[in-house]
Design a protein around this motif. Structure first.
Motif, PDB file in Angstrom:
ATOM      1  N   GLY A 129      12.225  41.661 -10.004  1.00 17.66           N
ATOM      2  CA  GLY A 129      12.464  42.788 -11.174  1.00 17.66           C
ATOM      3  C   GLY A 129      12.969  42.122 -12.518  1.00 17.66           C
ATOM      4  N   ILE A 136      16.277  37.783 -14.989  1.00 19.64           N
ATOM      5  CA  ILE A 136      15.494  37.647 -13.432  1.00 19.64           C
ATOM      6  C   ILE A 136      16.551  37.031 -12.762  1.00 19.64           C
ATOM      7  CG2 ILE A 136      13.113  37.858 -14.152  1.00 19.64           C
ATOM      8  CD1 ILE A 136      12.848  34.735 -14.305  1.00 19.64           C
ATOM      9  N   PHE A 138      19.864  36.836 -11.204  1.00 11.48           N
ATOM     10  CA  PHE A 138      20.959  37.237 -12.029  1.00 11.48           C
ATOM     11  C   PHE A 138      21.118  36.169 -13.269  1.00 11.48           C
ATOM     12  CE2 PHE A 138      22.931  40.575  -9.178  1.00 11.48           C
ATOM     13  CZ  PHE A 138      22.633  41.377  -9.691  1.00 11.48           C
TER      14      PHE A 138
HETATM   15  C1  F6R Z   1      18.072  41.905  -7.919  1.00 11.77           C
HETATM   16  C2  F6R Z   1      17.866  40.952  -8.837  1.00 11.77           C
HETATM   17  C3  F6R Z   1      17.885  41.641 -10.468  1.00 11.77           C
HETATM   18  C4  F6R Z   1      17.058  42.743 -10.501  1.00 11.77           C
HETATM   19  C5  F6R Z   1      17.208  43.503 -11.943  1.00 11.77           C
HETATM   20  C6  F6R Z   1      16.754  44.959 -12.142  1.00 11.77           C
HETATM   21  O1  F6R Z   1      17.797  40.988  -6.948  1.00 11.77           O
HETATM   22  O2  F6R Z   1      17.574  39.760  -8.824  1.00 11.77           O
HETATM   23  O3  F6R Z   1      17.330  40.802 -11.463  1.00 11.77           O
HETATM   24  O4  F6R Z   1      15.888  42.789 -10.386  1.00 11.77           O
HETATM   25  O5  F6R Z   1      18.525  43.718 -12.260  1.00 11.77           O
HETATM   26  O6  F6R Z   1      17.300  45.708 -11.273  1.00 11.77           O
HETATM   27  P1  F6R Z   1      16.576  47.306 -11.047  1.00 11.77           P
HETATM   28  O7  F6R Z   1      15.302  47.123 -10.235  1.00 11.77           O
HETATM   29  O8  F6R Z   1      17.711  47.905 -10.301  1.00 11.77           O
HETATM   30  O9  F6R Z   1      16.424  47.851 -12.423  1.00 11.77           O
END
Ligand code: F6R
Length: 256
Positions: A129, A136, A138
């Motif tokens: 995501g 990407i 964290f």
């Molecule tokens: C989660 C991750 C984060 C999320 C991103 C978007 O494992 O690595 O990079 O992909 O914070 O989060 P959502 O999809 O909840 O908007």
């Protein structure tokens, strides 16, 4: 970078699930990188509907984990991966790996995580995501492009974005373990999904902006096999949408 724009979140999930199923069926995908958060949920839902594809031999590695939440906390990524991925897809829990955010020696746990990925032969396909700040995993803005799995401090914006999963923002941990950008870039194939207008600026910066650690996802421009699948709202900041649609409508026969 291949950019695919589809009308709805379910379309995004179906398309991404098809790429994953194709990889499993053709024997090129045995190690899957999984993400948490809301964006990949339609993928997991779509995958759960496939019958006749045995996922039990799949090995999975999560991207990240909060530091300081018990593994049993409902919002630990260990719990989320269990509930959203391992159980509904009937994966073998012994093959599903999540960084250990409660490890006594966190640095050793991070190094061990990278080593485990390497020992599994590397990640064949990584689901990603993207954060509203372009992270990407964290890997927040200014993360090193060469970084490995390590502890990071979540940006206040990310904590605010993730507060929806907790009773209050104060409960969102400040620290996490995340695969590094260098680790993520070693995946053989990357599938980035984004949904909703809240991701439009981050997607525009990642796909069409300069490669800069101010938008960590922009490093994906340097990866040879990235597919970005978006709903129309998440694509709304892109300048070349007509070109991406034209490419999709004119795929060479061997890529259809
Ligand atoms: C989660 C991750 C984060 C999320 C991103 C978007 O494992 O690595 O990079 O992909 O914070 O989060 P959502 O999809 O909840 O908007």
């Amino acid at each position: 970078m291949k950019v695919i724009i589809l009308p709805t979140a379910d379309d995004v999930g179906d398309q991404a699930a098809r790429v994953i199923i194709d990889g499993i069926s053709s024997g090129t995908l045995s190690v899957l990188g999984v993400a948490t958060g809301s964006s990949p949920l339609p993928i997991y839902r779509a995958l759960a509907k496939y019958t006749g594809v045995d996922l039990t031999s799949l090995t999975a590695y999560a991207l990240d984990e909060y530091v300081g939440l018990a593994k049993t906390h409902p919002q630990s990524y260990q719990s989320v991966i269990n509930t959203e991925v391992t159980l509904p897809l009937s994966l073998d829990p012994t093959r599903v790996h999540v960084p250990d955010g409660s490890a006594r020696d966190i640095d050793a746990a991070c190094a061990a995580y990278d080593a485990a990925i390497a020992n599994s032969g590397g990640i064949d396909l990584q689901i990603l995501g993207i954060g509203s700040d372009g992270h990407i995993g964290f890997n927040e803005p200014t993360s090193s492009f060469a970084s490995r799995t390590r502890v990071k401090t979540l940006a206040p914006q990310t904590r605010a974005d993730n507060a929806r999963f907790f009773d209050s923002i104060d409960e969102v941990p400040i620290h996490c373990i995340t695969q590094g950008l260098g680790t993520i870039m070693e995946a053989k194939q990357i599938l980035l999904v984004a949904l909703g207008s809240g991701k439009a600026d981050a997607i525009a910066a990642a796909v069409e902006g300069p490669i800069t650690s101010m938008c960590p996802a922009s490093i994906l421009q340097m990866h040879p096999n990235v597919t970005v699948i978006l709903d129309s709202a998440a694509s709304s900041g892109l300048r070349l949408t007509e070109y991406y649609d034209y490419v999709a409508a004119n795929l060479p026969a061997w890529q259809r």
